[in-house]
Design a protein around this motif. Structure first.
Motif: not given
Length: 226
Positions: A204-214
């Motif tokens: 999250i700190q690197r990409d800000e947005v993840l294209n999936r549910s965690v």
């Protein structure tokens, strides 16, 4: 009888010693179980103050020791796509001309029994909206899930709590009710899940947005201890 006791004194001593050992092991197990329950971390995520998007989102520390709230993630599905992003920074407080010095954050320490107001659900959606281009972001979302992540034990351990909310729309298409899906937040605190939490924060700190549910990888199968 005294003769029998004298003849079997060694055996009786061994049996008494074994019985005493079993009793002490039982006492130790009860003590350790009680100690673990008392020191176990517990985060709560609740809706307060209203039932629509004006409702406040509260993260409470119900554990016996202080915790440092590191991040609050929101995951949602819109237009058939799933996303996860951080909403702990109060971006709505940012200055009109981009003055980041006026930007607040909900990140910080929580004493035992205290809580942090993350903001209204409208604020949370607004923060997430800044990551996307959807013109009508709110209407695209039927439900969302919040994940609060905190550090305990002098910041050595990561723990988390996860709770879902669904949006009930009125006849005019606006949200009239924010309803919790679960009775209480699901706790995430096993050693295996802590590693997943650490990797998740790094992404999250690197990409800000993840294209999936965690949440599926954090919660695991229903009924499992997390």
């Amino acid at each position: 009888m005294w003769g029998w006791l004298h003849d079997n004194s060694t055996t009786l001593q061994v049996l008494v010693s074994l019985l005493s050992t079993c009793v002490w092991i039982t006492y130790l197990h009860v003590f350790l179980s009680s100690y673990r329950r008392q020191t176990r971390s517990s985060l709560m995520i609740s809706r307060e103050g209203a039932r629509d998007l004006k409702a406040r989102c509260i993260v409470s520390n119900m554990g016996s020791e202080a915790a440092f709230l590191m991040d609050v993630l929101v995951e949602f599905e819109t237009e058939g796509k799933k996303f996860t992003t951080s909403v702990i920074d109060r971006l709505e407080l940012q200055g009109a001309e981009g003055d980041t010095s006026k930007t607040g954050s909900a990140q910080g320490p929580m004493a035992s029994g205290s809580y942090v107001d993350i903001g209204s659900f409208e604020d949370i959606l607004t923060r997430a909206h800044r990551q996307f281009d959807s013109a009508d972001f709110t209407r695209d979302i039927l439900r969302t899930r919040l994940i609060a992540i905190a550090a305990t034990s002098q910041a050595r351990d990561l723990v988390a709590a996860c709770r879902g909310f669904e949006f009930i729309f009125g006849t005019e298409g606006s949200v009239v009710h924010v309803r919790p899906i679960e009775i209480a937040a699901k706790q995430i605190r096993s050693r295996r899940k802590r590693k997943s939490l650490r990797r998740l924060l790094e992404k999250i700190q690197r990409d800000e947005v993840l294209n999936r549910s965690v949440s599926p990888e954090l919660i695991g199968r229903p009924g499992a201890e997390n």
